[in-house]
Design a protein around this motif. Structure first.
Motif, PDB file in Angstrom:
ATOM      1  N   GLY A   1     -62.062  49.879 141.318  1.00  0.00           N
ATOM      2  CA  GLY A   1     -60.735  50.112 140.767  1.00  0.00           C
ATOM      3  C   GLY A   1     -59.745  49.000 141.031  1.00  0.00           C
ATOM      4  N   LYS A   2     -60.237  47.808 141.416  1.00  0.00           N
ATOM      5  CA  LYS A   2     -59.335  46.689 141.731  1.00  0.00           C
ATOM      6  C   LYS A   2     -58.546  46.233 140.506  1.00  0.00           C
ATOM      7  N   SER A   3     -59.240  46.062 139.387  1.00  0.00           N
ATOM      8  CA  SER A   3     -58.585  45.555 138.176  1.00  0.00           C
ATOM      9  C   SER A   3     -57.555  46.545 137.643  1.00  0.00           C
ATOM     10  N   THR A   4     -57.892  47.824 137.677  1.00  0.00           N
ATOM     11  CA  THR A   4     -56.947  48.849 137.251  1.00  0.00           C
ATOM     12  C   THR A   4     -55.718  48.840 138.150  1.00  0.00           C
TER      13      THR A   4
ATOM     14  N   ASP B   1     -53.079  40.802 133.829  1.00  0.00           N
ATOM     15  CA  ASP B   1     -53.803  41.411 132.710  1.00  0.00           C
ATOM     16  C   ASP B   1     -55.288  41.265 133.003  1.00  0.00           C
ATOM     17  N   SER B   2     -55.781  42.130 133.895  1.00  0.00           N
ATOM     18  CA  SER B   2     -57.169  42.051 134.332  1.00  0.00           C
ATOM     19  C   SER B   2     -58.018  43.031 133.524  1.00  0.00           C
ATOM     20  N   LYS B   3     -59.191  42.587 133.110  1.00  0.00           N
ATOM     21  CA  LYS B   3     -60.080  43.440 132.314  1.00  0.00           C
ATOM     22  C   LYS B   3     -60.531  44.645 133.129  1.00  0.00           C
ATOM     23  N   THR B   4     -60.574  45.781 132.480  1.00  0.00           N
ATOM     24  CA  THR B   4     -61.075  46.992 133.135  1.00  0.00           C
ATOM     25  C   THR B   4     -62.137  47.633 132.269  1.00  0.00           C
ATOM     26  N   ALA B   5     -63.120  48.229 132.936  1.00  0.00           N
ATOM     27  CA  ALA B   5     -64.192  48.925 132.216  1.00  0.00           C
ATOM     28  C   ALA B   5     -64.914  49.828 133.189  1.00  0.00           C
ATOM     29  N   GLY B   6     -65.689  50.762 132.679  1.00  0.00           N
ATOM     30  CA  GLY B   6     -66.394  51.719 133.522  1.00  0.00           C
ATOM     31  C   GLY B   6     -67.749  51.228 133.970  1.00  0.00           C
ATOM     32  N   TYR B   7     -67.901  49.942 134.137  1.00  0.00           N
ATOM     33  CA  TYR B   7     -69.173  49.413 134.614  1.00  0.00           C
ATOM     34  C   TYR B   7     -68.893  48.257 135.566  1.00  0.00           C
ATOM     35  N   ALA B   8     -69.922  47.874 136.308  1.00  0.00           N
ATOM     36  CA  ALA B   8     -69.729  46.876 137.357  1.00  0.00           C
ATOM     37  C   ALA B   8     -69.549  45.466 136.806  1.00  0.00           C
ATOM     38  N   PHE B   9     -68.960  44.615 137.651  1.00  0.00           N
ATOM     39  CA  PHE B   9     -68.820  43.177 137.388  1.00  0.00           C
ATOM     40  C   PHE B   9     -67.998  42.865 136.134  1.00  0.00           C
ATOM     41  N   THR B  10     -66.946  43.648 135.879  1.00  0.00           N
ATOM     42  CA  THR B  10     -66.042  43.310 134.783  1.00  0.00           C
ATOM     43  C   THR B  10     -65.302  42.021 135.110  1.00  0.00           C
TER      44      THR B  10
ATOM     45  N   PHE C   1     -58.343  46.508 150.985  1.00  0.00           N
ATOM     46  CA  PHE C   1     -59.682  46.976 150.658  1.00  0.00           C
ATOM     47  C   PHE C   1     -59.543  48.134 149.680  1.00  0.00           C
ATOM     48  N   VAL C   2     -60.077  47.973 148.484  1.00  0.00           N
ATOM     49  CA  VAL C   2     -60.037  49.030 147.481  1.00  0.00           C
ATOM     50  C   VAL C   2     -61.359  49.781 147.558  1.00  0.00           C
ATOM     51  N   ILE C   3     -61.295  51.016 148.046  1.00  0.00           N
ATOM     52  CA  ILE C   3     -62.491  51.808 148.349  1.00  0.00           C
ATOM     53  C   ILE C   3     -62.446  53.115 147.563  1.00  0.00           C
ATOM     54  N   GLU C   4     -63.526  53.427 146.856  1.00  0.00           N
ATOM     55  CA  GLU C   4     -63.594  54.699 146.141  1.00  0.00           C
ATOM     56  C   GLU C   4     -63.631  55.853 147.136  1.00  0.00           C
TER      57      GLU C   4
ATOM     58  N   LEU D   1     -57.357  53.841 149.049  1.00  0.00           N
ATOM     59  CA  LEU D   1     -58.444  54.782 148.757  1.00  0.00           C
ATOM     60  C   LEU D   1     -58.269  55.253 147.319  1.00  0.00           C
ATOM     61  N   SER D   2     -59.099  54.714 146.432  1.00  0.00           N
ATOM     62  CA  SER D   2     -58.873  54.876 144.993  1.00  0.00           C
ATOM     63  C   SER D   2     -59.577  56.101 144.398  1.00  0.00           C
ATOM     64  N   LYS D   3     -59.142  56.444 143.200  1.00  0.00           N
ATOM     65  CA  LYS D   3     -59.759  57.496 142.379  1.00  0.00           C
ATOM     66  C   LYS D   3     -59.711  58.873 143.055  1.00  0.00           C
ATOM     67  N   ILE D   4     -58.607  59.171 143.731  1.00  0.00           N
ATOM     68  CA  ILE D   4     -58.527  60.467 144.421  1.00  0.00           C
ATOM     69  C   ILE D   4     -58.373  61.624 143.432  1.00  0.00           C
ATOM     70  N   ASP D   5     -58.097  61.321 142.155  1.00  0.00           N
ATOM     71  CA  ASP D   5     -57.977  62.379 141.151  1.00  0.00           C
ATOM     72  C   ASP D   5     -59.311  63.068 140.883  1.00  0.00           C
ATOM     73  N   ILE D   6     -60.416  62.437 141.312  1.00  0.00           N
ATOM     74  CA  ILE D   6     -61.731  63.060 141.101  1.00  0.00           C
ATOM     75  C   ILE D   6     -62.372  63.486 142.419  1.00  0.00           C
ATOM     76  N   ASP D   7     -61.564  63.566 143.481  1.00  0.00           N
ATOM     77  CA  ASP D   7     -62.101  63.896 144.801  1.00  0.00           C
ATOM     78  C   ASP D   7     -61.149  64.856 145.518  1.00  0.00           C
ATOM     79  N   ASP D   8     -61.560  66.103 145.689  1.00  0.00           N
ATOM     80  CA  ASP D   8     -60.727  67.099 146.359  1.00  0.00           C
ATOM     81  C   ASP D   8     -60.680  66.907 147.868  1.00  0.00           C
ATOM     82  N   ASN D   9     -61.607  66.121 148.414  1.00  0.00           N
ATOM     83  CA  ASN D   9     -61.694  65.939 149.866  1.00  0.00           C
ATOM     84  C   ASN D   9     -61.146  64.604 150.342  1.00  0.00           C
ATOM     85  N   TYR D  10     -60.303  63.966 149.514  1.00  0.00           N
ATOM     86  CA  TYR D  10     -59.867  62.605 149.838  1.00  0.00           C
ATOM     87  C   TYR D  10     -59.034  62.543 151.134  1.00  0.00           C
ATOM     88  N   ARG D  11     -58.275  63.598 151.448  1.00  0.00           N
ATOM     89  CA  ARG D  11     -57.464  63.581 152.675  1.00  0.00           C
ATOM     90  C   ARG D  11     -58.358  63.498 153.913  1.00  0.00           C
ATOM     91  N   LYS D  12     -59.435  64.257 153.914  1.00  0.00           N
ATOM     92  CA  LYS D  12     -60.380  64.225 155.028  1.00  0.00           C
ATOM     93  C   LYS D  12     -61.019  62.846 155.143  1.00  0.00           C
TER      94      LYS D  12
END
Length: 366
Positions: free
Chosen positions: A76-79, A88-97, A147-150, A244-255
């Motif tokens: 999620g670095k580019s986003t 204006d960094s490219k973003t996509a749902g795959y690695a090495f964008t 550090f951008v960590i999922e 700590l990125s993408k917490i919208d898809i993780d209910d346990n992000y606080r832990k």
């Protein structure tokens, strides 16, 4: 045999010798020498790899400070850089964008903070897998690493920290107070030792690295590996926080955030760019971790507006004058300051006065 292969073979022999040698008083000195030789050989292997031709990154630095976004591909670095800066960094749902350094400018509390979106690093980055050494080298010269960590993959940080340790990069640790002075007298003298290592171990490691006829002062705690890194000048100390990125898809992000914070003693800011969650909090975290302060330079005329200036924590009136123009300091008589750094009203101070965020400063020439 190529130099790198020769060194790798030497390293294996040293490791075997070390593992076979039992620890006791008689072998303690020998084991200390082996540790020093193993560390020295590891560094020589890295240096041999550096000598290979390769391409690096070059981006002109600008602004008040620099920040590197470091993480695995698709973390999620580019986003993120698009959300906090003008990049204006490219973003996509795959690695090495991202395959190159993307710079952006974050403007926060009047500070212009240059942010670099670096290509994703992968396991074995320390031995240059995926160009990892180049990426990490670009990151460690910045003022701060984010550090951008999922949130659903916290082990990503464990792997990155492991790669950093292999390259003798220490995160959020103060550089030890360590001195070596050559002496006219023969012998190695450990004058001060607050390292937590026994004096014999320090002596053996330093002797194994070729330090002779010197006075040594160790005023900070450190490990054997860190001592070896310091003596060889290969260690690097960096400041970092975690997004700590993408917490919208993780209910346990606080832990997860609490676990990371406890394990590494690092500030963790859970974010979701998609839902715009904690983005301002992250920008505050970056600003505060850079230890920036905003002061206001006010002309002598009351009618003129005070202009904001960004300085580092601990900056003085003289530093503010130098930032305006290097020649002003020679003409400076004093300054009048109003704000948190003084006790009352508008106070006259000298050039060595330490400023604080929110101060208003008027420079007075001779």
């Amino acid at each position: 045999m190529p130099e790198k292969e020769r060194l790798e073979s030497k390293l294996e022999e040293l490791k075997k010798d070390y593992s076979k040698t039992k620890y006791n008083k008689a072998t303690n000195k020998y084991l200390g020498l082996l540790r020093a030789k193993i560390a020295k050989t590891k560094r020589e292997i890295i240096e041999a790899g550096k000598r290979k031709k390769g391409s690096g990154f070059f981006v002109k630095k600008t602004g008040d400070a620099t920040v590197a976004l470091v993480g695995f591909p698709s973390a999620g670095k580019s986003t993120l850089i698009n959300a906090i800066s003008n990049a204006d960094s490219k973003t996509a749902g795959y690695a090495f964008t991202t395959t190159e350094v993307i710079p952006g400018m974050l403007i926060h509390n009047y500070a212009h903070i240059q942010v670099f979106d670096l290509p994703g690093i992968i396991e074995n980055a320390s031995i240059n897998a995926g160009g990892g050494r180049t990426i990490i080298s670009a990151a460690k010269v910045c003022d701060l690493i984010v550090f951008v960590i999922e949130s659903t993959n916290p082990e990503q940080l464990d792997k990155i920290m492991g790669e950093f340790r292999k390259l003798e990069i220490y995160v959020n640790k103060e550089k030890p107070d360590f001195e070596i002075h050559e002496s006219e007298k023969p012998g190695l003298v450990i004058d001060i030792n607050k390292s937590g290592l026994d004096e014999r171990t320090v002596h053996e490691i330093l002797s194994g690295l070729g330090i002779k006829n010197s006075i040594v002062r160790l005023r900070s705690k450190l490990s054997e590996d860190e001592l070896i890194s310091l003596v060889s000048g290969k260690s690097t100390y960096v400041r970092a926080i975690v997004a700590l990125s993408k917490i919208d898809i993780d209910d346990n992000y606080r832990k997860t955030a609490d676990s990371i914070s406890r394990k590494y003693g690092i500030e963790v800011i859970p974010i979701s760019v998609f839902e715009n969650t904690n983005i301002n909090e992250l920008m505050d975290g970056i600003y505060n971790s850079l230890e920036l302060i905003t002061i206001y330079m006010k002309p002598r005329l009351e009618s003129e507006k005070a202009e904001p200036m960004i300085l580092r924590k601990g900056a003085t009136v003289g530093d503010a004058a130098n930032k305006m123009h290097t020649k002003i300091i020679d003409e400076l008589k004093c300054a009048y300051v109003k704000g948190p750094s003084i006790r009352f009203g508008m106070q006259r101070v000298g050039i060595a006065h330490v400023l604080m965020g929110g101060d208003t400063v008027t420079l007075i020439k001779k």
